[in-house]
Design an enzyme around this catalytic site. Structure first.
Site, short mmCIF file in Angstrom:
data_model
loop_
_atom_site.label_atom_id
_atom_site.label_comp_id
_atom_site.label_asym_id
_atom_site.label_seq_id
_atom_site.Cartn_x
_atom_site.Cartn_y
_atom_site.Cartn_z
N ASP A 51 1.65 1.50 4.00
CA ASP A 51 2.52 0.36 4.26
C ASP A 51 3.10 -0.15 2.94
O ASP A 51 2.37 -0.67 2.10
CB ASP A 51 1.72 -0.77 4.94
CG ASP A 51 2.61 -1.95 5.30
OD1 ASP A 51 3.12 -1.97 6.44
OD2 ASP A 51 2.82 -2.84 4.45
N TYR A 56 8.22 -4.53 -2.92
CA TYR A 56 7.04 -4.19 -3.71
C TYR A 56 7.42 -3.35 -4.94
O TYR A 56 6.60 -3.17 -5.84
CB TYR A 56 5.98 -3.43 -2.90
CG TYR A 56 5.49 -4.12 -1.65
CD1 TYR A 56 5.76 -5.47 -1.39
CD2 TYR A 56 4.73 -3.43 -0.70
CE1 TYR A 56 5.31 -6.08 -0.24
CE2 TYR A 56 4.26 -4.03 0.45
CZ TYR A 56 4.56 -5.36 0.68
OH TYR A 56 4.11 -5.95 1.85
N LYS A 81 10.08 -1.89 4.50
CA LYS A 81 10.63 -3.14 5.04
C LYS A 81 11.92 -3.54 4.34
O LYS A 81 12.07 -3.32 3.13
CB LYS A 81 9.61 -4.28 4.90
CG LYS A 81 8.20 -3.89 5.33
CD LYS A 81 7.20 -5.03 5.27
CE LYS A 81 5.78 -4.51 5.44
NZ LYS A 81 5.10 -4.14 4.21
N HIS A 114 11.45 -7.86 7.06
CA HIS A 114 10.25 -8.34 6.36
C HIS A 114 9.91 -9.80 6.68
O HIS A 114 8.73 -10.15 6.80
CB HIS A 114 10.47 -8.17 4.85
CG HIS A 114 9.21 -8.07 4.05
ND1 HIS A 114 9.11 -7.30 2.92
CD2 HIS A 114 7.99 -8.67 4.20
CE1 HIS A 114 7.88 -7.42 2.42
NE2 HIS A 114 7.19 -8.24 3.17
P1 NDP Z 1 -5.83 -7.70 1.65
O1 NDP Z 1 -6.43 -8.65 2.61
O2 NDP Z 1 -5.75 -6.26 1.98
O3 NDP Z 1 -6.66 -7.92 0.31
C1 NDP Z 1 -6.40 -7.23 -0.85
C2 NDP Z 1 -7.34 -7.82 -1.90
O4 NDP Z 1 -8.70 -7.56 -1.54
C3 NDP Z 1 -7.14 -7.24 -3.25
O5 NDP Z 1 -7.34 -8.29 -4.18
C4 NDP Z 1 -8.25 -6.20 -3.40
O6 NDP Z 1 -8.63 -6.12 -4.74
C5 NDP Z 1 -9.34 -6.80 -2.54
N1 NDP Z 1 -10.16 -5.79 -1.85
C6 NDP Z 1 -9.72 -4.70 -1.19
N2 NDP Z 1 -10.75 -4.02 -0.66
C7 NDP Z 1 -11.86 -4.71 -0.98
C8 NDP Z 1 -13.24 -4.51 -0.71
N3 NDP Z 1 -13.68 -3.45 -0.01
N4 NDP Z 1 -14.13 -5.41 -1.20
C9 NDP Z 1 -13.70 -6.48 -1.93
N5 NDP Z 1 -12.41 -6.72 -2.21
C10 NDP Z 1 -11.50 -5.83 -1.74
O7 NDP Z 1 -4.39 -8.29 1.27
P2 NDP Z 1 -2.94 -7.68 1.14
O8 NDP Z 1 -2.06 -8.83 0.90
O9 NDP Z 1 -2.87 -6.60 0.17
O10 NDP Z 1 -2.62 -7.13 2.61
C11 NDP Z 1 -2.68 -5.76 2.95
C12 NDP Z 1 -1.31 -5.16 3.04
O11 NDP Z 1 -0.51 -5.89 3.96
C13 NDP Z 1 -0.48 -5.23 1.76
O12 NDP Z 1 -0.90 -4.34 0.76
C14 NDP Z 1 0.89 -4.96 2.28
O13 NDP Z 1 1.07 -3.59 2.58
C15 NDP Z 1 0.86 -5.80 3.56
N6 NDP Z 1 1.39 -7.15 3.34
C16 NDP Z 1 2.52 -7.51 4.04
C17 NDP Z 1 3.07 -8.74 3.91
C18 NDP Z 1 4.26 -9.08 4.70
O14 NDP Z 1 4.88 -10.12 4.43
N7 NDP Z 1 4.66 -8.29 5.66
C19 NDP Z 1 2.53 -9.75 2.98
C20 NDP Z 1 1.32 -9.30 2.29
C21 NDP Z 1 0.80 -8.07 2.49
P3 NDP Z 1 -8.63 -4.72 -5.57
O15 NDP Z 1 -7.26 -4.13 -5.49
O16 NDP Z 1 -9.02 -5.16 -6.94
O17 NDP Z 1 -9.66 -3.87 -4.89
#
Ligand code: NDP
Length: 281
Positions: A51, A56, A81, A114
């Site tokens: 995704d 991004y 998006k 988006h």
């Molecule tokens: P998430 O809820 O996936 O959280 C990501 C965070 O959690 C990062 O800081 C990561 O840190 C940490 N993390 C990941 N795995 C673990 C784990 N196993 N244990 C502890 N910490 C963990 O948030 P996102 O905002 O990234 O949401 C996921 C996806 O959704 C995005 O990447 C994007 O593709 C999409 N998205 C879409 C949006 C929209 O407006 N349509 C807005 C926001 C996101 P680290 O990298 O250091 O592991």
């Protein structure tokens, strides 16, 4: 932690029969120079659903990882998006084509508007362009993100293709039950962004989550992702760590009991951590 390849990610059938892996990999806030390495790790671990989004700025890295993987295109599910400033009847198609170019693909599996960006008042005309893209075969499914019920109602009234998905902020502290239910009743599947609450809340230290995790010998993140999966929600957690990517993929050798599911559902606090869809324009 030893890496484990789990081949059995369940698929969800979207309203136009397109099948999407229910667990994918998100790349929001993955630095462009790092994107190829991060997505290559994910593909090696078995993720097949990625995704991304134009905003991004990492579609090129995602595309390079796809090309380098030599995986058959049909085994992959790629979402991107349309950014808000590209909305509009004349600007949407060029923006889509630029995304395809950066990804190095002939088609995407899912293309989303988006944000509704209501002050622009261009999401309906933009979505009509997406309908044309769907017709042309350059997107296998189309949908929206961050739409609230009134935006979905307007789209349903004024356009011809029911969005395949609505991608929204969703986690145990912010469950959006009305919006999820509205989607379900109209054939719009809910995708969760921020499924782990983006590391912005104490969700992964919540005593209820940590207790359930300890019982299953799993991590809090795995328990939260499993809760989403058992609710039928599509998730794509983001991480730049290969070890955490492996952890987040390892969800299919345990099951939460109905009581455990209910206990997590009881954690609802109406806690929005991301932007308000009415204010992102
Ligand atoms: P998430 O809820 O996936 O959280 C990501 C965070 O959690 C990062 O800081 C990561 O840190 C940490 N993390 C990941 N795995 C673990 C784990 N196993 N244990 C502890 N910490 C963990 O948030 P996102 O905002 O990234 O949401 C996921 C996806 O959704 C995005 O990447 C994007 O593709 C999409 N998205 C879409 C949006 C929209 O407006 N349509 C807005 C926001 C996101 P680290 O990298 O250091 O592991």
């Amino acid at each position: 932690m030893a890496e484990k390849i789990t081949p059995s990610v369940p698929h969800v059938e979207l309203n136009n029969k397109t099948r999407i892996p229910q667990l994918g990999f998100g790349v929001f806030l993955v630095d462009p120079p790092e994107a190829q390495r991060v997505v290559t790790d994910a593909l090696e671990l078995g993720y097949r659903h990625i995704d991304t989004a134009a905003i991004y700025k990492n579609e090129e890295g995602v595309g390079r990882a796809i090309a380098a993987s030599a995986l058959p295109r049909e085994d992959l599910f790629i979402t991107t998006k349309l950014w808000n400033t590209d909305q509009g009847k004349d600007t949407t198609l060029p923006a889509f084509e630029a995304s395809l170019d950066r990804l190095g693909l002939d088609y995407v599996d899912l293309y989303l508007v988006h944000w509704p960006a209501p002050q622009r008042d261009t999401y309906v005309e933009s979505y009509r362009v997406l309908e044309g893209i769907l017709d042309s075969g350059r997107a296998r499914a189309i949908g929206v993100s961050n739409f609230l019920i009134p935006h979905l109602e307007r789209l349903l009234a004024e356009t011809g293709v029911v969005p395949a998905v609505n991608q929204i902020e969703l986690h145990p502290y912010y469950q959006r039950r009305d919006l999820v239910e509205f989607g379900r009743s109209r054939g719009i599947h809910t995708e969760a962004w921020g499924p782990l609450s983006q590391g912005k809340s104490a969700l992964l230290e919540d005593p209820m989550i940590t207790a359930i995790a300890a019982k299953h010998g799993k991590t809090p993140a795995q328990v939260v992702l499993r809760w989403h999966i058992q609710r039928g929600i599509i998730v794509f957690p983001k991480t730049t760590s290969r070890a955490r990517a492996a952890e987040n993929f390892d969800l299919f050798d345990f099951e939460l009991t109905p009581d455990e599911q209910a206990a997590i559902t009881n954690l609802e606090r109406d806690l929005r951590l991301g932007a308000d869809p009415l204010e992102v324009n």
